[in-house]
Design a protein around this motif. Structure first.
Motif, mmCIF file in Angstrom:
data_model
loop_
_atom_site.group_PDB
_atom_site.id
_atom_site.type_symbol
_atom_site.label_atom_id
_atom_site.label_comp_id
_atom_site.label_asym_id
_atom_site.label_seq_id
_atom_site.Cartn_x
_atom_site.Cartn_y
_atom_site.Cartn_z
ATOM 1 N N GLN A 151 9.714 -14.032 7.214
ATOM 2 C CA GLN A 151 9.706 -12.577 7.046
ATOM 3 C C GLN A 151 9.294 -12.180 5.633
ATOM 4 O OE1 GLN A 151 12.474 -14.120 8.776
ATOM 5 N NE2 GLN A 151 11.102 -13.717 10.521
ATOM 6 N N ALA A 152 8.759 -13.138 4.874
ATOM 7 C CA ALA A 152 8.254 -12.917 3.516
ATOM 8 C C ALA A 152 9.362 -12.540 2.537
ATOM 9 C CB ALA A 152 7.154 -11.856 3.518
ATOM 10 N N ARG A 153 10.570 -13.018 2.786
ATOM 11 C CA ARG A 153 11.677 -12.795 1.857
ATOM 12 C C ARG A 153 11.822 -14.013 0.952
ATOM 13 N NH1 ARG A 153 15.671 -11.224 6.761
ATOM 14 N NH2 ARG A 153 15.037 -13.384 7.204
ATOM 15 N N ARG A 189 3.387 -13.272 0.456
ATOM 16 C CA ARG A 189 3.843 -12.218 -0.452
ATOM 17 C C ARG A 189 3.073 -10.920 -0.163
ATOM 18 N NH1 ARG A 189 7.030 -13.218 -4.471
ATOM 19 N NH2 ARG A 189 7.500 -15.365 -5.120
ATOM 20 N N PRO A 190 3.748 -9.772 -0.204
ATOM 21 C CA PRO A 190 3.032 -8.513 0.021
ATOM 22 C C PRO A 190 1.888 -8.298 -0.967
ATOM 23 C CG PRO A 190 5.406 -8.172 0.146
ATOM 24 C CD PRO A 190 5.204 -9.575 -0.346
ATOM 25 N N ASP A 191 2.039 -8.824 -2.174
ATOM 26 C CA ASP A 191 0.998 -8.658 -3.193
ATOM 27 C C ASP A 191 0.192 -9.932 -3.413
ATOM 28 O OD1 ASP A 191 2.994 -10.173 -4.370
ATOM 29 O OD2 ASP A 191 2.934 -9.122 -6.297
ATOM 30 N N ARG A 222 -1.638 -14.637 9.656
ATOM 31 C CA ARG A 222 -1.519 -13.708 8.535
ATOM 32 C C ARG A 222 -2.210 -14.228 7.278
ATOM 33 N NH1 ARG A 222 4.893 -12.912 8.562
ATOM 34 N NH2 ARG A 222 4.710 -15.130 9.160
#
Length: 421
Positions: A151-153, A189-191, A222
């Protein structure tokens, strides 16, 4: 980095069951020789000097880039580096012992605490060892990103150690004639794409992933945009495949399967498989009913697939450690068609951990001349980086040695070499 170590909670039972064997291994690691000062060539005994001249004969030092060099620290200089608490806590004695052995191999004194002592001592020792090489030789310093879940945490409990991109870039910039740097960016990572753009603008030579520790499934859809950016910029992706014990992290060893690198390869990415996947087992996913096979065998299959010959490479770091099989040693020496696609790397600081290498076993297996043992061991005590290079240049099987092309590594990073003298 690749030696025996585990703190991941999923492995607690295995750790307890094998406690006696593991304790013996770590006792050996703790006996690694204390670091001694690097020595100028003119100060070496004649036998060692002869070995060094043979080592560099036919090599262009300007093309000699060590593509697998670890940068470690505890953040005491403000570097942002971190290590998992288990490596310093009193109730994890094996982890503490392993950390002490690694730091000793890297020339970090036990009293290097506070005031940036650990971070600075690690870099100072690496600079000293590099000074023993001819001008032009360089080392690619690895950053290492934190582990993330699906979940990208961020998962600090899965992160064995962390080395920020900014720190790797900073250390390399202080001595650019000797060091370059490799970024490490978790692609979920979102970025991640912004970080990749900054890394490439800052001179990163490649991207490094350790999928089993960082929890990266190379097949995850993704990742497609990240792969596209790597392919477009011709940025190599260095991926650890095979079993990983030194950096357990997320503990997802199934993600280190060499066959999974087909995903970035199909996306046009140039992939460097660290250690040639030379340790452990993996499922043969090409079978209808997958069974376990040596990961190295699966890497061999990929190397023989013609569609990847322009994009798939392997790094030669750790290949001649004692925990590799003689089959691995003989294969990499005899497969001359692989040599233009193999890249020299040391896996520093591990060449300084004495028990990880056995010149006696290499002699026993017929890969090393007994007359080379004494000068190699003398070299290892004073400069493990020179030892690692010299060992790779001396091992042979039935007259076949690693080609000088294995040590002509700079050209693999052509797009990042502009402006390097």
């Amino acid at each position: 980095m690749n030696d025996s170590f585990s703190f991941h909670p999923h492995r607690r039972r295995a750790l307890c069951c094998g406690a006696a064997a593991i304790a013996g291994l770590f006792t050996s690691l703790a006996q690694a020789e204390a670091s001694t000062p690097a020595m100028p060539w003119q100060a070496w005994p004649a036998q060692v000097a002869d070995l060094l001249h043979q080592t560099f004969e036919g090599l262009d030092p300007v093309a000699l880039w060590d593509v697998h060099t670890h940068l470690l620290g505890n953040g005491d200089s403000g570097s942002g580096c971190t290590i998992h608490p288990s490596m310093t806590e009193g109730w994890h004695p094996l982890e503490r012992l392993r950390r002490a052995a690694i730091m000793q191999a890297a020339g970090v004194p036990g009293d290097a605490l506070g005031n940036g002592g650990v971070d600075r001592a690690y870099v100072a020792r690496l600079r000293t060892l590099a000074a023993g090489f001819p001008p032009g030789a360089r080392w690619m310093l690895f950053a290492f990103d934190r582990a993330l879940d699906d979940q990208a945490r961020e998962r600090p409990d899965w992160t064995t150690f962390h080395v920020p991109d900014a720190y790797a870039q900073q250390v390399a910039a202080l001595t650019p004639e000797r060091f370059g740097w490799v970024a490490s960016i978790h692609p979920l990572r979102p970025d991640a794409l912004d970080r990749l753009a900054r890394a490439l603008a800052g001179g990163a030579l490649a991207i490094k992933w350790l999928p089993s520790a960082m929890s990266i499934d190379l097949r995850d859809r993704r990742l497609s945009t990240f792969y596209a950016r790597l392919a477009a910029s011709r940025t190599p992706l260095i991926v650890h495949c095979g079993e990983e014990k030194a950096v357990p992290g997320a503990g997802r060893n199934e993600l280190g399967n060499p066959l999974l690198v087909r995903a970035p390869l199909q996306a046009g990415v140039r992939v460097i498989v660290a250690h040639c996947a030379s340790l452990g087992q993996a499922l043969d996913l090409d079978q209808r009913r997958p069974t376990s096979r040596p990961a190295f065998d699966l890497f061999t299959r990929l190397m023989d697939e013609p569609e990847w010959r322009d994009r798939l490479l392997g790094d030669a770091s750790a290949l001649f450690q004692v925990n590799r099989s003689a089959k691995v040693w003989r294969t990499v020496l005899q497969c001359a068609d692989w040599h233009p696609r193999l890249l020299h790397g040391s896996d520093y600081p591990l060449p300084g951990v004495g028990p990880l290498y056995s010149t006696a076993r290499l002699v026993h297996e017929g890969l090393l001349d007994a007359n080379d043992v004494a000068p190699l061991e003398r070299l290892r005590r004073h400069n493990p980086l020179l030892f690692d290079l010299a060992l790779k240049r001396r091992v042979a099987w039935r007259g076949e040695r690693l080609s000088p092309l294995v040590f002509d590594t700079r050209w693999h990073f052509e797009s990042a070499t502009i402006g390097i003298a």
